[in-house]
Enzyme design. Sequence first.
Site, PDB file in Angstrom:
ATOM      1  N   PHE A 157       0.849  -1.045   0.023  1.00  0.00           N
ATOM      2  CA  PHE A 157      -0.007  -0.047   0.044  1.00  0.00           C
ATOM      3  C   PHE A 157       1.049   0.866   0.034  1.00  0.00           C
ATOM      4  O   PHE A 157       2.013   1.440   0.548  1.00  0.00           O
ATOM      5  CB  PHE A 157      -0.939   0.236   1.301  1.00  0.00           C
ATOM      6  CG  PHE A 157      -1.833  -1.227   1.168  1.00  0.00           C
ATOM      7  CD1 PHE A 157      -3.172  -1.206   0.743  1.00  0.00           C
ATOM      8  CD2 PHE A 157      -1.536  -2.564   1.843  1.00  0.00           C
ATOM      9  CE1 PHE A 157      -3.967  -2.088   0.656  1.00  0.00           C
ATOM     10  CE2 PHE A 157      -2.163  -3.512   1.678  1.00  0.00           C
ATOM     11  CZ  PHE A 157      -3.670  -3.309   1.151  1.00  0.00           C
ATOM     12  N   GLU A 158       0.439   2.358  -0.903  1.00  0.00           N
ATOM     13  CA  GLU A 158       1.100   3.508  -0.652  1.00  0.00           C
ATOM     14  C   GLU A 158       1.444   4.231   0.759  1.00  0.00           C
ATOM     15  O   GLU A 158       2.229   4.884   0.841  1.00  0.00           O
ATOM     16  CB  GLU A 158       0.492   4.479  -1.487  1.00  0.00           C
ATOM     17  CG  GLU A 158      -0.632   5.105  -1.012  1.00  0.00           C
ATOM     18  CD  GLU A 158      -1.579   5.978  -2.047  1.00  0.00           C
ATOM     19  OE1 GLU A 158      -1.304   6.964  -2.098  1.00  0.00           O
ATOM     20  OE2 GLU A 158      -2.444   5.241  -2.662  1.00  0.00           O
ATOM     21  N   THR A 159       0.600   3.856   1.585  1.00  0.00           N
ATOM     22  CA  THR A 159       0.915   4.294   3.036  1.00  0.00           C
ATOM     23  C   THR A 159       2.141   3.591   3.468  1.00  0.00           C
ATOM     24  O   THR A 159       2.689   4.088   4.565  1.00  0.00           O
ATOM     25  CB  THR A 159      -0.220   3.953   3.969  1.00  0.00           C
ATOM     26  OG1 THR A 159      -0.791   2.666   3.618  1.00  0.00           O
ATOM     27  CG2 THR A 159      -1.425   4.853   3.590  1.00  0.00           C
TER      28      THR A 159
END
Lengths: 263, 325
Positions: free
Chosen positions: A60-62
């Site tokens: 995930f981009e997080t």
Amino acid sequence: MSKPTTTGSAPTAFTPREMMAIAAGRFIADGDIVFAGTGVALLAAGCAKRVQAPGAVIFFETGGIDPTLDEIPLAVADSRVMDGACINAGIIEAFSYVSNPRLHTIAFLGAAQIDRYGNLNSTCIGDYHHPTVRFSGSGGACDAGSLAAGFIVFMEHSPRKFVEKLDYLTTPGWLEGGESRRAAGFARGGPIAVVTDLCVLRFDETTKEMYLAERYPGVSDDDVVANTGFALDVSRAVEALPPTAEELRILRDEVDPQRLILG
Amino acid sequence: MSEPEQIGGKLMSLERAVRTFVKRGDQVALGGFTISRNPMALVYEIARQSIGDLHLVAHSNGQALDVLVGAGCVRRIEIAYGGNGRFAPTCVRFRKAVERGAVVVEDYSNYQMALRFLAGALNVPFMPTKSGLHTDLVRLDGFSPELRRVAALPAKKLVVLPDPFDGEEGDVVLLPALKPDVALMHAQQVGDDGTVRIKGLTFADIEQAKAAKAVVVTCEQVVPAADLRRDPDQNALPPFLIDAVVPLPFAAHPTACHLFYDYDPQHLNEYRAAARDDGAYESWLREWVYSVADHDEYLAKVGDERLQRIKADPVRGYAVGLDRR
């Protein structure tokens, strides 16, 4: 244009959303690094990992990398993206994986509008300075579209969404087609496919124009054309393989048993 | 909780932290991401103190952004994403405010905003990226040249240049540094020396804090510094960057705080429903912000039963099996 709500008969009857998840999941190969958003993208990634790509890594981009996904995250910042993850990174680190040339990173993206070259709008409808409708904005979509080895788009198929000209270009696809993406300065990437509730569309090798690759069982070429706001080549279309009983079982019983995304 | 002696004058009430460090017209960096670790108690207090004309800077923010915009505290926003995941794919008050022209927005991407905070943290004027070439993020400005001048912002949104080292790499996008007046964030723990520990994803909180001229932290717990110093690689920020510490359990509610509590699905759903209607939203603000004296009263209003329901599993970090519909 009416669309089917379910296709086939039990036990292999399926909804368009189920077909989308399974059709998109089939693009993932073992070893791919999958940049997942939320929603159908997570279902697709979850199916792929359990069917043909157990070695694929979902991240995930997080910054949550390779979590168990025992429970479905409802946002990319959900604590569930960290469950059993190999590492918790920050945003900058996460995008260092997206752009790493050693990694075959495939991103799943959604959008409000798409054009024939797979460029995406997730920012607004109308004039940017006085929009009639404002959406969330790029988030990491522009970054993934710019930097990943490729991306797959989820769209609801309608003429309002498949448009001749985007109101705002948030995420770069094949830009103006042909070699224009590379000429703009992108070393790699670009849209691989568009997965809708009616069909799977791909892009011509040379012109980079969208064409109909696979229509779902029960969908005609005309259904697709009527729901697309630009001229579409349907000459190469074949019927998509319907979901197998095993694919449906995995999706329903393992990936989203609470039907949080399947509805 | 230990006696927090060494934080000294930095330990303060929510009311005082906001009054001291957030001024009308400030550029404010919001920590957290969509429905996780938003500095909500600080946001409610800003609304209660009617601090207006704020210029928000964030990558992906959700609930904190939406309440500040909804309460009329915001004039300008530089942002990548205004949404609450499945609880509001686009934040409702944000959407309405942009459509009505009540706030001015300049759009970037998540990575671009994070790089801008990094540039600020490193005290360099810009950071380069390949992200966004040929898009409207690069082509279209949200702020006019006049506004940039009046608000003392960089003269340009960004600059596209050929790679000066190797022409074959093509163009790069140069993104101007951000140096917010204040960074607002919520952390799990602060040591009684002021050391900040963030558990789980840090998003761009660390870069935001390092870029900002002042840092205000709310936290679930103040713990002995010795506890945090036994495992320093788990710590996010050193004491000398922190200006105010406000110990306040559940200060991120209704967003999640990893290992402490999950997001509150019922609260977020009720919020979205109220946000759709101007009258209902005014009532929501009155009920949950303006007529609430402080954070204790807010938590009493949420109720123990609800707070128990969202309590996180100490290993998984979220509330296992929580009804999230």
